[in-house]
Enzyme design. Sequence first.
Site, PDB file in Angstrom:
ATOM      1  N   ASP A  84      61.915  16.929  44.490  1.00  0.00           N
ATOM      2  CA  ASP A  84      60.922  17.578  43.635  1.00  0.00           C
ATOM      3  C   ASP A  84      61.327  18.991  43.218  1.00  0.00           C
ATOM      4  OD1 ASP A  84      60.622  18.206  46.312  1.00  0.00           O
ATOM      5  OD2 ASP A  84      58.505  17.650  46.434  1.00  0.00           O
ATOM      6  N   HIS A 105      59.025  21.708  48.880  1.00  0.00           N
ATOM      7  CA  HIS A 105      57.952  22.228  49.724  1.00  0.00           C
ATOM      8  C   HIS A 105      58.480  22.524  51.129  1.00  0.00           C
ATOM      9  CE1 HIS A 105      55.940  19.641  46.647  1.00  0.00           C
ATOM     10  NE2 HIS A 105      55.149  20.694  46.563  1.00  0.00           N
ATOM     11  N   HIS A 120      55.346  17.040  56.006  1.00  0.00           N
ATOM     12  CA  HIS A 120      54.144  17.886  56.161  1.00  0.00           C
ATOM     13  C   HIS A 120      53.275  17.461  57.346  1.00  0.00           C
ATOM     14  CE1 HIS A 120      54.977  20.003  52.512  1.00  0.00           C
ATOM     15  NE2 HIS A 120      54.799  18.953  51.729  1.00  0.00           N
ATOM     16  N   ASP A 143      63.654  19.421  50.227  1.00  0.00           N
ATOM     17  CA  ASP A 143      62.442  19.203  49.428  1.00  0.00           C
ATOM     18  C   ASP A 143      61.928  20.570  48.961  1.00  0.00           C
ATOM     19  OD1 ASP A 143      60.041  16.904  49.174  1.00  0.00           O
ATOM     20  OD2 ASP A 143      59.279  18.962  49.252  1.00  0.00           O
TER      21      ASP A 143
END
Length: 333
Positions: A246, A161, A122, A159
């Site tokens: 995740d 995200h 991120h 991931d």
Amino acid sequence: MPVYLRHSSSLEHDTGFGHPERADRIRALEADLERRGWLGWERRDAPQASEEQLLAVHTPEHLRAVRELSALEGAFDIDTPLSEGSWEAALRAAGGTCAMVEMLLSDGERTGFAALRPPGHHADRARAMGFCLLSNVAVAARHALDSLGADRVFVLDWDIHHGNGTNSIFHASPEVLFASIHQYPFYPGTGPLGDVGSGAGEGFSLNLPVPGGSGEAVFLSLVDHVAVPAARQFRPDLILVSAGFDAHRADPVGGCALETSSYGELARRVRALADELSVPVGAVLEGGYDLDALAASVATTMEALADGGPPRSVERHRLADAAAEMLGRYWEL
Ligand SMILES: [Zn+2]
């Protein structure tokens, strides 16, 4: 022998009570690997990233902000607090990822895993967010391109995200093919299918959003029918995986439904692609917040990356059809 990058400083980045991205993640996955004899992998200590490596991606102001907020035990936002040990941990997380890439491209290793924190996908050039301080995978990909003779790097981000930082850093670059499978809409809100990159990088961002609740039928189909065929045509010199865990059904942060074995299926696909292209592959820890699921999924990923084996075939999902229609302008899918 496959190489596993680690460092004790990963335990000194203290995010505070109740934060999901915590030092216990590393303790849990390493305790599990210890029980498994480290799967026969060679452990190496992560060095600090050099200023040159970091400045090839991040602004000097951003690096100063991370260092200063670490010393002050401040925070970039409510998700992204720092402690005194954060700067050192961040330097080692980026540096260990660079060192892994050196082992893969210069020392002839074929498989690596960098299990360091804080995570990175991120973090943008000038911004920390979402538990991430420095963009570890982007810094390592840039290092491979600038200093290790690589012309093209394929990054697969599984991931849950969207890897907005990595995507933004290489948005206009045809040197990095970035493929991300992510729950959408979801944090951080970026990464719709129509975001295909910009300028000379148009077509080199493969954003593959999936609805909450998605399981391996969706993830594996997108890898088989979109990410892998595009990567095959891209002909990378190196494959990096932004390996977050995740999307596991047990994860308290994510909302998808992968099983531990799904990560083996994902990793076997990456292994098969790497073998086909005769290029090395390195995975880099991102998220994953259920300690048991994380530990089991990391071990499963490492085993599959090292040992390979035939991936199980899956039916083509309608989301793969939709993605192929959008991205078929750039790649034969
Ligand atoms: Zn994540």
